[in-house]
Design an enzyme around this catalytic site. Structure first.
Site, mmCIF file in Angstrom:
data_model
loop_
_atom_site.group_PDB
_atom_site.id
_atom_site.type_symbol
_atom_site.label_atom_id
_atom_site.label_comp_id
_atom_site.label_asym_id
_atom_site.label_seq_id
_atom_site.Cartn_x
_atom_site.Cartn_y
_atom_site.Cartn_z
ATOM 1 N N GLU A 1 -3.261 8.195 -4.028
ATOM 2 C CA GLU A 1 -3.760 7.718 -5.332
ATOM 3 C C GLU A 1 -5.054 8.436 -5.687
ATOM 4 O O GLU A 1 -5.885 8.661 -4.806
ATOM 5 C CB GLU A 1 -4.008 6.207 -5.258
ATOM 6 C CG GLU A 1 -2.716 5.449 -5.030
ATOM 7 C CD GLU A 1 -2.931 3.951 -4.828
ATOM 8 O OE1 GLU A 1 -4.085 3.486 -4.938
ATOM 9 O OE2 GLU A 1 -1.943 3.261 -4.562
ATOM 10 N N HIS B 1 -1.714 1.115 -9.535
ATOM 11 C CA HIS B 1 -2.347 0.156 -8.609
ATOM 12 C C HIS B 1 -3.080 -0.959 -9.381
ATOM 13 O O HIS B 1 -4.305 -1.083 -9.300
ATOM 14 C CB HIS B 1 -3.312 0.890 -7.672
ATOM 15 C CG HIS B 1 -3.642 0.097 -6.431
ATOM 16 N ND1 HIS B 1 -3.947 0.678 -5.228
ATOM 17 C CD2 HIS B 1 -3.715 -1.250 -6.213
ATOM 18 C CE1 HIS B 1 -4.213 -0.258 -4.329
ATOM 19 N NE2 HIS B 1 -4.074 -1.450 -4.914
ATOM 20 N N ARG C 1 0.868 -1.182 0.000
ATOM 21 C CA ARG C 1 0.000 0.000 0.000
ATOM 22 C C ARG C 1 0.904 1.231 0.000
ATOM 23 O O ARG C 1 1.968 1.218 0.646
ATOM 24 C CB ARG C 1 -0.887 0.039 1.252
ATOM 25 C CG ARG C 1 -2.069 -0.911 1.222
ATOM 26 C CD ARG C 1 -3.181 -0.463 0.274
ATOM 27 N NE ARG C 1 -4.329 -1.351 0.340
ATOM 28 C CZ ARG C 1 -4.566 -2.381 -0.476
ATOM 29 N NH1 ARG C 1 -3.719 -2.656 -1.451
ATOM 30 N NH2 ARG C 1 -5.643 -3.121 -0.335
HETATM 31 P P1 NAP Z 1 -0.989 -11.786 4.592
HETATM 32 O O1 NAP Z 1 -0.960 -13.190 4.092
HETATM 33 O O2 NAP Z 1 -1.814 -11.450 5.768
HETATM 34 O O3 NAP Z 1 0.543 -11.372 4.837
HETATM 35 C C1 NAP Z 1 0.896 -10.196 5.474
HETATM 36 C C2 NAP Z 1 2.275 -10.376 6.104
HETATM 37 O O4 NAP Z 1 2.679 -9.120 6.644
HETATM 38 C C3 NAP Z 1 2.288 -11.390 7.220
HETATM 39 O O5 NAP Z 1 3.291 -12.325 6.949
HETATM 40 C C4 NAP Z 1 2.629 -10.612 8.484
HETATM 41 O O6 NAP Z 1 3.582 -11.366 9.221
HETATM 42 C C5 NAP Z 1 3.250 -9.324 7.936
HETATM 43 N N1 NAP Z 1 2.936 -8.187 8.785
HETATM 44 C C6 NAP Z 1 1.734 -7.836 9.306
HETATM 45 N N2 NAP Z 1 1.878 -6.752 10.089
HETATM 46 C C7 NAP Z 1 3.182 -6.433 10.067
HETATM 47 C C8 NAP Z 1 3.952 -5.425 10.700
HETATM 48 N N3 NAP Z 1 3.384 -4.557 11.543
HETATM 49 N N4 NAP Z 1 5.286 -5.379 10.447
HETATM 50 C C9 NAP Z 1 5.849 -6.274 9.623
HETATM 51 N N5 NAP Z 1 5.193 -7.253 8.998
HETATM 52 C C10 NAP Z 1 3.862 -7.323 9.223
HETATM 53 O O7 NAP Z 1 -1.449 -10.796 3.421
HETATM 54 P P2 NAP Z 1 -1.234 -10.952 1.838
HETATM 55 O O8 NAP Z 1 -2.377 -11.674 1.246
HETATM 56 O O9 NAP Z 1 0.153 -11.433 1.592
HETATM 57 O O10 NAP Z 1 -1.382 -9.400 1.414
HETATM 58 C C11 NAP Z 1 -0.471 -8.447 1.911
HETATM 59 C C12 NAP Z 1 -0.877 -7.045 1.505
HETATM 60 O O11 NAP Z 1 -0.662 -6.837 0.121
HETATM 61 C C13 NAP Z 1 -2.366 -6.705 1.680
HETATM 62 O O12 NAP Z 1 -2.687 -6.368 3.020
HETATM 63 C C14 NAP Z 1 -2.564 -5.553 0.728
HETATM 64 O O13 NAP Z 1 -2.406 -4.316 1.396
HETATM 65 C C15 NAP Z 1 -1.450 -5.733 -0.299
HETATM 66 N N6 NAP Z 1 -1.994 -6.010 -1.641
HETATM 67 C C16 NAP Z 1 -1.793 -5.111 -2.645
HETATM 68 C C17 NAP Z 1 -2.309 -5.347 -3.904
HETATM 69 C C18 NAP Z 1 -2.110 -4.386 -5.041
HETATM 70 O O14 NAP Z 1 -2.964 -4.293 -5.905
HETATM 71 N N7 NAP Z 1 -0.987 -3.699 -5.108
HETATM 72 C C19 NAP Z 1 -3.051 -6.516 -4.142
HETATM 73 C C20 NAP Z 1 -3.230 -7.410 -3.095
HETATM 74 C C21 NAP Z 1 -2.697 -7.153 -1.849
HETATM 75 P P3 NAP Z 1 3.679 -11.252 10.809
HETATM 76 O O15 NAP Z 1 2.305 -11.570 11.332
HETATM 77 O O16 NAP Z 1 4.728 -12.226 11.193
HETATM 78 O O17 NAP Z 1 4.101 -9.851 11.078
#
Ligand code: NAP
Length: 313
Positions: free
Chosen positions: A261, A279, A232
């Protein structure tokens, strides 16, 4: 689902809109000249909100909807949903995990390569007729470079697996170590940035992670380092990113998401070592259809009082 009133916050997907129109009573928020008045006028009928990464279910919207039962988000990230308020009011929340992971990870690798090999700038060079006058400058190799991932979740792990195919050593920073994975863990993002060539931001946006990539992290990554952000926009201190790129303190950046954005800092437009995307990481026909089906499936399960497919709250 005919009786379900659904507030759609943004024109996010044509198929989703058509299906919601067929199956429910649909309220299109973006078409209303006075959005607050529109919500108030239809509040009695609205039992569901379908939002996305641009317009979700913030506290103000939730407070206007006394009959709200479920927020079914067309995104995996829920930074535009007031989760605490939903929890307190017993409003269910769902998102669209997994179905978009491959596309986002593919795009992250694409951004690394287009940034390091300056594919977009090389393309502009050819189109501008400049090749006739001389060859394009040399660029940086990707294979075998050290990749650091911030947030080794579903998407971070998929990026790691793809980068392994390029023989890149992988390390990561997150709140907890994942001891079952064969990657090096750093309990500090700055220490991670110091040790890698490419840093990829892939964690959710929260109060904890806002500006997690700050000046110290960018300076640790350094003049040869590349930042990729597919998480993000506000994960990165954008003013610091612009200044690091303009000063040559950072080697390059591939960015899919921005702080304000659709506004993008115009100072970046002239830089060949920067790739700017609007995005679009999950923006393929296949994935957006799968996301839409998940949103619809969650709403249907809610109406039929069956277990939700991807519950968060
Ligand atoms: P996920 O499976 O929940 O993975 C998120 C990871 O971030 C977890 O491994 C978590 O590990 C870590 N995390 C959470 N809080 C943290 C913190 N405070 N400091 C450091 N690490 C932290 O989510 P995902 O499906 O991979 O998606 C991740 C993100 O990608 C979404 O939330 C979204 O914002 C973004 N995204 C963007 C797009 C786009 O179009 N550009 C599309 C899809 C998703 P720990 O619990 O060990 O900290």
């Amino acid at each position: 689902m005919e009786s379900l009133g659904v507030l759609l916050t943004y024109p996010m997907n044509v198929y989703l809109e058509q299906e919601l129109d067929k199956r429910c009573k649909l309220f299109r928020l973006w078409e209303a000249p006075q959005r607050k008045e529109f919500i108030k006028a239809n509040a009695h009928a609205i039992r569901a909100v379908v939002g996305n990464a641009f317009a979700g279910a913030e506290a103000e919207t939730i407070d206007l909807l006394p009959n709200l039962e479920i927020v079914s988000s067309f995104s995996v990230g829920l930074d535009k949903v007031d989760l605490a308020k939903c929890k307190a009011k017993g409003i269910r929340v769902t998102n669209t995990p997994d179905v978009l992971t491959e596309d986002v990870a593919d795009l992250a690798i694409g951004l690394i390569i287009t940034t390091m090999r300056q594919i977009c700038a090389s393309d502009r060079y050819v189109r501008a007729g400049r090749w006739i006058k001389g060859d394009y400058k040399l660029t940086s190799k990707f294979s075998r470079k050290k990749v650091g991932i911030v947030g080794l979740g579903r998407i971070g792990l998929a990026i790691a697996k793809r980068a392994e195919a390029f023989d890149c050593p992988i390390s990561y920073y997150s709140r907890t170590e994942k001891p079952d994975l064969p990657y090096k863990y750093y309990p500090s993002i700055t220490a991670l940035a110091t040790d890698v060539d490419i840093l990829v931001a892939a964690c959710p946006l929260s109060e904890e992670t806002r500006h997690i990539v700050n000046r110290d992290v960018l300076d640790a990554l350094g003049p040869q380092g590349v930042l990729v952000n597919i998480g993000r926009g506000p994960l990165v201190d954008e003013a610091e990113l612009v200044s690091a790129l303009l000063d040559g303190r950072l080697g390059g950046a591939g960015i899919d998401v921005f702080e304000r954005e659709p506004h993008v800092p115009e100072e970046l437009f002239k830089l060949d070592n920067v790739v700017l995307l609007p995005h679009v990481a999950s923006g393929t026909y296949e994935t957006r259809k799968a996301m839409a089906d998940l949103v619809l499936g969650n709403l249907e399960a809610h109406v039929l009082k069956k277990p939700l497919l991807t519950p968060v709250v």
